[in-house]
Design a protein around this motif. Sequence first.
Motif, mmCIF file in Angstrom:
data_model
loop_
_atom_site.group_PDB
_atom_site.id
_atom_site.type_symbol
_atom_site.label_atom_id
_atom_site.label_comp_id
_atom_site.label_asym_id
_atom_site.label_seq_id
_atom_site.Cartn_x
_atom_site.Cartn_y
_atom_site.Cartn_z
ATOM 1 N N LEU A 85 -1.124 3.605 -4.070
ATOM 2 C CA LEU A 85 -0.682 2.294 -4.545
ATOM 3 C C LEU A 85 -1.579 1.735 -5.637
ATOM 4 N N PHE A 86 -2.756 2.326 -5.813
ATOM 5 C CA PHE A 86 -3.710 1.824 -6.803
ATOM 6 C C PHE A 86 -4.151 2.956 -7.742
ATOM 7 N N PRO A 87 -3.222 3.476 -8.525
ATOM 8 C CA PRO A 87 -3.573 4.616 -9.397
ATOM 9 C C PRO A 87 -4.594 4.259 -10.474
ATOM 10 N N GLU A 88 -4.774 2.959 -10.783
ATOM 11 C CA GLU A 88 -5.718 2.562 -11.827
ATOM 12 C C GLU A 88 -7.173 2.631 -11.368
ATOM 13 N N ILE A 89 -7.393 2.653 -10.060
ATOM 14 C CA ILE A 89 -8.767 2.659 -9.549
ATOM 15 C C ILE A 89 -9.323 4.084 -9.630
ATOM 16 N N PRO A 90 -10.427 4.283 -10.344
ATOM 17 C CA PRO A 90 -11.005 5.631 -10.459
ATOM 18 C C PRO A 90 -11.402 6.186 -9.086
ATOM 19 N N LYS A 91 -11.310 7.487 -8.962
ATOM 20 C CA LYS A 91 -11.679 8.136 -7.707
ATOM 21 C C LYS A 91 -13.149 7.878 -7.399
ATOM 22 N N GLY A 92 -13.411 7.444 -6.187
ATOM 23 C CA GLY A 92 -14.774 7.181 -5.762
ATOM 24 C C GLY A 92 -15.293 5.804 -6.104
ATOM 25 N N HIS A 93 -14.480 4.984 -6.789
ATOM 26 C CA HIS A 93 -14.929 3.630 -7.139
ATOM 27 C C HIS A 93 -15.028 2.782 -5.875
ATOM 28 N N PRO A 94 -16.066 1.956 -5.753
ATOM 29 C CA PRO A 94 -16.245 1.156 -4.526
ATOM 30 C C PRO A 94 -15.101 0.187 -4.250
ATOM 31 N N ALA A 95 -14.318 -0.187 -5.263
ATOM 32 C CA ALA A 95 -13.194 -1.105 -5.037
ATOM 33 C C ALA A 95 -12.203 -0.517 -4.039
ATOM 34 N N GLY A 96 -12.004 0.790 -4.102
ATOM 35 C CA GLY A 96 -11.063 1.430 -3.178
ATOM 36 C C GLY A 96 -11.485 1.260 -1.732
ATOM 37 N N GLY A 97 -12.769 1.458 -1.459
ATOM 38 C CA GLY A 97 -13.264 1.285 -0.103
ATOM 39 C C GLY A 97 -13.174 -0.148 0.369
ATOM 40 N N SER A 98 -13.484 -1.101 -0.517
ATOM 41 C CA SER A 98 -13.408 -2.513 -0.136
ATOM 42 C C SER A 98 -11.975 -2.933 0.174
ATOM 43 N N ILE A 99 -11.029 -2.418 -0.604
ATOM 44 C CA ILE A 99 -9.619 -2.750 -0.363
ATOM 45 C C ILE A 99 -9.173 -2.250 1.005
ATOM 46 N N VAL A 100 -9.507 -0.992 1.295
ATOM 47 C CA VAL A 100 -9.111 -0.421 2.585
ATOM 48 C C VAL A 100 -9.767 -1.175 3.734
ATOM 49 N N MET A 101 -11.040 -1.529 3.583
ATOM 50 C CA MET A 101 -11.733 -2.275 4.630
ATOM 51 C C MET A 101 -11.129 -3.663 4.816
ATOM 52 N N ASN A 102 -10.735 -4.311 3.719
ATOM 53 C CA ASN A 102 -10.114 -5.634 3.795
ATOM 54 C C ASN A 102 -8.802 -5.570 4.573
ATOM 55 N N PHE A 103 -7.960 -4.597 4.247
ATOM 56 C CA PHE A 103 -6.687 -4.467 4.944
ATOM 57 C C PHE A 103 -6.884 -4.092 6.408
ATOM 58 N N SER A 104 -7.859 -3.261 6.670
ATOM 59 C CA SER A 104 -8.132 -2.871 8.059
ATOM 60 C C SER A 104 -8.567 -4.076 8.881
ATOM 61 N N ALA A 105 -9.434 -4.917 8.303
ATOM 62 C CA ALA A 105 -9.890 -6.114 9.002
ATOM 63 C C ALA A 105 -8.730 -7.073 9.248
ATOM 64 N N ASN A 106 -7.834 -7.220 8.244
ATOM 65 C CA ASN A 106 -6.668 -8.092 8.425
ATOM 66 C C ASN A 106 -5.753 -7.579 9.526
#
Length: 415
Positions: A85-106
Amino acid sequence: MVLNYIWIAFFLIGFAVALARLLQGDLQIFSQILTGIFDTAKTGFDISLGLVGVMSLWLGIMKIGEHAGVIQLFARGMAPFFKRLFPEIPKGHPAGGSIVMNFSANMLGLDNAATPLGLKAMKELQEINPQKDTASNAMIMFLVLNTAGITLIPTSVIAIRQALAVDQGLVGFNAADIFLPTLIGTFISFSAGLVAVAAYQRINLLSAPVLAFFGGFIAIMAALFGWLHRYPPELMAKYIGLLGSLVILSVIVMFIAVGAWRRINVYEAFVEGAKEGFGVAVTIIPYLIAILVAISVFRTTGCMDYVVGGIAWAVAAVGLPTDFVPALPVGLMKTLSGSGARGLMVDVMKTYGVDSFEGKLAAIIQGSTETTFYVLAVYFGSVNIKKTRYALTCGLIADVVGVVAAILVGYWFFK
């Protein structure tokens, strides 16, 4: 700002209507308004204090899950889905991990952790945003899915229902009977938001991780409904309550068991998280009292009856049932304010009963929709985004679909 106008309007309109009723000979109206204000202020305080125990319990369990690494493991499991869903985010960029953690917490109802993680994700997305004053595609997808996110366990709604059940003298009441309907409602809202943004961004949703996510979820829901729908509504509600209780208890036991297996101090972790429960519950006191008092003025003067009656008349005119109408203001308010919608939900439960169809539907709507305007303002404001593009449009699409879905699911399970 919008909630400020609504709050003022409740008082001014209510006062004007009360004056009109006084001129018509109703000498008790202002005494009734004042009594209602004092009563609802006490109710708001009592409900908030009633949340302390449940919130302390849940935040303590969530802290165990954090220390045990269960939430992080859950986040890694969701990573392939969000990567598509986020093809613009480079592989390994910390934004990807933060997004997944945010959704998991929600999804796990960990609101106090979800917001900081979300703000961190926005800051990291801003780092790779080529136009610093304009929302990127990744930001819009993140924000819309955040506002329409799936809620596995509607902790605060269940806690409020349980507190009101005690206040209303209900014995053996299971506040988790809205678990499955709320889960289905949030899934439909999430899907609507995802499809809307994907259409704008021309993202192909027919990929293996996305199809696996949706296919698996739909299969589970279909299996559960196939099992439950053959029972009458009363028995179905009992089974849903049993299922909700079993899922929640299983999560608690799993967190504790994994924590013990990994040899963390489970007891200390629980106490660390539980200490936050009192602060969380106390924080909502002024917001809940503010909206409940305003609603009391609006309802005591008869204004709420006029609004609900007008909607009911319009609904009946097209041949639809009207027993969902009292809960509809919860959905209308939720887009603007979570605390405002919470107050309306409590008002519906107190007026019609926490175990009534209207009370259950208000709880489902509260758990199936999100505060779109608030989330967009806070998250975009945190990184100085001025041009939000189509984020609000897609967020409102998800909200409207979520309210309609919550109503249909409520009828599906409880009528």
